[in-house]
Design an enzyme around this catalytic site. Structure first.
Site, PDB file in Angstrom:
ATOM      1  N   ASP A 131       0.826  -3.515  -7.537  1.00  0.00           N
ATOM      2  CA  ASP A 131       1.786  -2.551  -8.070  1.00  0.00           C
ATOM      3  C   ASP A 131       3.057  -2.603  -7.227  1.00  0.00           C
ATOM      4  O   ASP A 131       3.058  -3.134  -6.120  1.00  0.00           O
ATOM      5  CB  ASP A 131       1.200  -1.134  -8.082  1.00  0.00           C
ATOM      6  CG  ASP A 131       0.510  -0.798  -6.780  1.00  0.00           C
ATOM      7  OD1 ASP A 131       0.923  -1.324  -5.725  1.00  0.00           O
ATOM      8  OD2 ASP A 131      -0.448  -0.010  -6.803  1.00  0.00           O
ATOM      9  N   ASP A 182       6.107  -0.391  -5.552  1.00  0.00           N
ATOM     10  CA  ASP A 182       6.605   0.931  -5.199  1.00  0.00           C
ATOM     11  C   ASP A 182       8.072   0.826  -4.830  1.00  0.00           C
ATOM     12  O   ASP A 182       8.517  -0.162  -4.251  1.00  0.00           O
ATOM     13  CB  ASP A 182       5.794   1.499  -4.043  1.00  0.00           C
ATOM     14  CG  ASP A 182       4.383   1.856  -4.493  1.00  0.00           C
ATOM     15  OD1 ASP A 182       4.252   2.627  -5.458  1.00  0.00           O
ATOM     16  OD2 ASP A 182       3.418   1.310  -3.923  1.00  0.00           O
ATOM     17  N   ASP A 193       1.619   3.741   6.937  1.00  0.00           N
ATOM     18  CA  ASP A 193       0.439   3.579   7.787  1.00  0.00           C
ATOM     19  C   ASP A 193       0.526   2.420   8.789  1.00  0.00           C
ATOM     20  O   ASP A 193       0.452   2.631   9.994  1.00  0.00           O
ATOM     21  CB  ASP A 193      -0.848   3.530   6.944  1.00  0.00           C
ATOM     22  CG  ASP A 193      -0.754   2.664   5.696  1.00  0.00           C
ATOM     23  OD1 ASP A 193       0.244   1.927   5.546  1.00  0.00           O
ATOM     24  OD2 ASP A 193      -1.680   2.700   4.859  1.00  0.00           O
TER      25      ASP A 193
HETATM   26  P1  ATP Z   1      -2.433  -2.158  -2.558  1.00  0.00           P
HETATM   27  O1  ATP Z   1      -1.542  -1.687  -3.655  1.00  0.00           O
HETATM   28  O2  ATP Z   1      -2.571  -3.623  -2.462  1.00  0.00           O
HETATM   29  O3  ATP Z   1      -3.726  -1.447  -2.561  1.00  0.00           O
HETATM   30  P2  ATP Z   1      -0.509  -0.867  -0.857  1.00  0.00           P
HETATM   31  O4  ATP Z   1      -0.197  -1.034   0.587  1.00  0.00           O
HETATM   32  O5  ATP Z   1       0.574  -1.171  -1.810  1.00  0.00           O
HETATM   33  O6  ATP Z   1      -1.784  -1.749  -1.145  1.00  0.00           O
HETATM   34  P3  ATP Z   1      -0.525   1.703  -2.072  1.00  0.00           P
HETATM   35  O7  ATP Z   1      -1.617   2.695  -2.109  1.00  0.00           O
HETATM   36  O8  ATP Z   1      -0.016   1.097  -3.317  1.00  0.00           O
HETATM   37  O9  ATP Z   1      -1.035   0.572  -1.071  1.00  0.00           O
HETATM   38  O10 ATP Z   1       0.664   2.396  -1.274  1.00  0.00           O
HETATM   39  C1  ATP Z   1       1.993   1.884  -1.206  1.00  0.00           C
HETATM   40  C2  ATP Z   1       2.579   2.107   0.191  1.00  0.00           C
HETATM   41  O11 ATP Z   1       2.574   3.511   0.503  1.00  0.00           O
HETATM   42  C3  ATP Z   1       1.779   1.481   1.332  1.00  0.00           C
HETATM   43  O12 ATP Z   1       2.118   0.127   1.503  1.00  0.00           O
HETATM   44  C4  ATP Z   1       2.178   2.332   2.505  1.00  0.00           C
HETATM   45  O13 ATP Z   1       3.449   2.009   2.986  1.00  0.00           O
HETATM   46  C5  ATP Z   1       2.259   3.719   1.879  1.00  0.00           C
HETATM   47  N1  ATP Z   1       0.967   4.417   1.958  1.00  0.00           N
HETATM   48  C6  ATP Z   1      -0.012   4.460   1.023  1.00  0.00           C
HETATM   49  N2  ATP Z   1      -1.045   5.211   1.403  1.00  0.00           N
HETATM   50  C7  ATP Z   1      -0.719   5.680   2.633  1.00  0.00           C
HETATM   51  C8  ATP Z   1      -1.368   6.538   3.555  1.00  0.00           C
HETATM   52  N3  ATP Z   1      -2.573   7.039   3.288  1.00  0.00           N
HETATM   53  N4  ATP Z   1      -0.721   6.805   4.714  1.00  0.00           N
HETATM   54  C9  ATP Z   1       0.500   6.292   4.970  1.00  0.00           C
HETATM   55  N5  ATP Z   1       1.150   5.493   4.149  1.00  0.00           N
HETATM   56  C10 ATP Z   1       0.571   5.173   2.988  1.00  0.00           C
HETATM   57 MG    MG Z   2       0.496  -0.966  -3.821  1.00  0.00          MG
END
Ligand code: ATP
Ligand code: MG
Length: 401
Positions: free
Chosen positions: A73, A75, A147
């Site tokens: 996805d 963001d 994170d």
């Molecule tokens: P994926 O989509 O592959 O699962 P992602 O890193 O993109 O991994 P998402 O849940 O889509 O994870 O979150 C997007 C972004 O938001 C993360 O890359 C991070 O920067 C931030 N983020 C998400 N969850 C947290 C959290 N629990 N604490 C801090 N930052 C977070």
């Molecule tokens: Mg993501």
């Protein structure tokens, strides 16, 4: 730029001593393969940019693009306030209580999340858990609330620049996962970050920092405070991927698994089913969380059944009760929608019927909407914990031809 190119870039950069001044981000010109970037994300960024705001792709999508992986996805982060973003798009809506976000909608299932930079100033409860996180800030602040370093990279689509405040590029190149800030504190703020760390380590083939490892060992129990609804979403991300069993083993190793599936203990069936899920995903075949959940809870269901059967004469009623008890125990930790639990029960209840072949019932079993999943379940059992079922499996394989 691939990970390999990224490594060379850093070798060059550090041997030349081009480290930026402290406080200043590294800005790296990188042109990504356009086909890997979501067209809608490009549109949304361009509209926000044209309206005069600062706007970036952020987080996991930038990380994945750097590694030549297709992001799940996209963001978007901006200095525009949620209301201002909302005004720019006809089909968008404000969501969220703890923090407000904008969803820009493209179809019923397809939307993009746009978040306003937040200051990272969080209000925490006595136990350290974040209760409010809604102070707007600048990009420098927004970085710090994320994170891990690898998840805190911003990409400027106009300038084609990755902006790195925390050393995320270096960590991606080195295959390392470091926490932004103090790991113990950041995990206490949001214990879900512990399972995220495990998942990214497996997904990217990276190594978690010693600080992260120690903090997880010490604080795994905090995962028990997370709502069962949130853990459901997280569990799907943990196990429905190409590295499912590796994640399972790491969760167990770090003492996290029992806060997700306290009734589950590793066996060959679980290994087989996780690997089967990974294979299906690689082949683009559909997967449902019902299958893995049914596998994870199968042993618990059997144990309940053995106990109940001592008092309950009816095989069928004992089976029903065993299914219910295993599921009720599970949803205290990780919730599941009802259609899923009913699918799991169907698959379990069909096992004894598939094991003992009764010619009169063959057709109705073949016609059952859960037959295919129950058959796959039986097949994997026969290939792992129940080799004696091979004959039954052969029968049902032929019966489908
Ligand atoms: P994926 O989509 O592959 O699962 P992602 O890193 O993109 O991994 P998402 O849940 O889509 O994870 O979150 C997007 C972004 O938001 C993360 O890359 C991070 O920067 C931030 N983020 C998400 N969850 C947290 C959290 N629990 N604490 C801090 N930052 C977070
Ligand atoms: Mg993501």
């Amino acid at each position: 730029m691939s990970a390999c190119n990224l490594k060379n870039f850093f070798k060059r950069m550090f041997t030349k001593g081009e480290k930026p001044a402290t406080g200043e981000p590294v800005r790296q010109f990188i042109e990504f393969d356009k086909n890997l970037i979501d067209k809608n994300a490009i549109k949304v960024v361009s509209i926000i940019h044209k309206a005069g705001y600062e706007v970036y792709l952020v987080g996991g999508c930038v990380r994945d693009l750097l590694l030549d992986l297709k992001p799940k996805d996209f963001d978007i982060a901006t200095n525009a306030k949620p209301e201002q973003v909302n005004k720019l798009f006809k089909r968008s809506r404000l969501i969220g209580r703890r923090f407000r976000l904008v969803h820009v909608l493209f179809s019923a299932r397809d939307f993009l999340e746009v978040a306003t930079f937040r200051s990272g100033k969080v209000q925490t409860a006595k136990n350290g858990v974040i209760v409010r996180d809604n102070h707007y800030g600048r990009i420098e602040d927004d970085v710090m609330r994320r994170d891990f370093n690898i998840n805190a990279l911003y990409y400027d689509l106009q300038k084609k620049e990755v902006i790195d405040y925390v050393g995320g590029l270096k960590d991606i190149a080195a295959g390392e996962i470091h926490m932004i800030g103090n790991a113990k504190k950041r995990f206490a703020e949001d214990p879900v970050r512990m399972i995220r760390a495990i998942r990214f380590a497996e997904k990217l083939g990276s190594e978690m920092s010693e600080e992260i490892k120690t903090a997880i060992f010490k604080q795994a129990h905090l995962l028990g405070n997370i709502s069962s609804a949130r853990l459901y979403e997280e569990c799907i991300k943990l196990f429905q991927n190409e590295y499912s069993f590796a994640v399972y083993e790491q969760l167990e190793e770090y003492g996290l698994l029992k806060y997700l599936f306290k009734q589950t203990h590793k066996n060959d069936f679980i290994k087989k089913a996780c690997n089967n899920t990974s294979e299906r995903i690689k082949l683009g075949k559909p997967v449902t969380p019902a299958f893995l959940f049914a596998v994870f809870l199968w042993q618990a269901q059997n144990e309940r059944f053995a106990l109940i059967k001592r008092k309950q004469r009816s095989f069928h009623l004992a089976q029903l009760q065993a299914c219910d008890e295993a599921i009720v125990n599970q949803i205290k930790q990780v919730s599941m929608p009802r259609y899923l639990t009913s699918k799991i029960k169907d698959v379990w209840m069909m096992q004894s019927k598939l094991e003992k072949i009764q010619p009169k019932k063959v057709q109705s079993l073949l016609d059952n909407r859960s037959f295919r999943m129950a058959y796959d379940f039986l097949l994997l059992r026969s290939q792992s914990i129940n080799p004696e079922l091979k004959k039954a499996v052969d029968f049902w394989t032929k019966a489908q031809e």
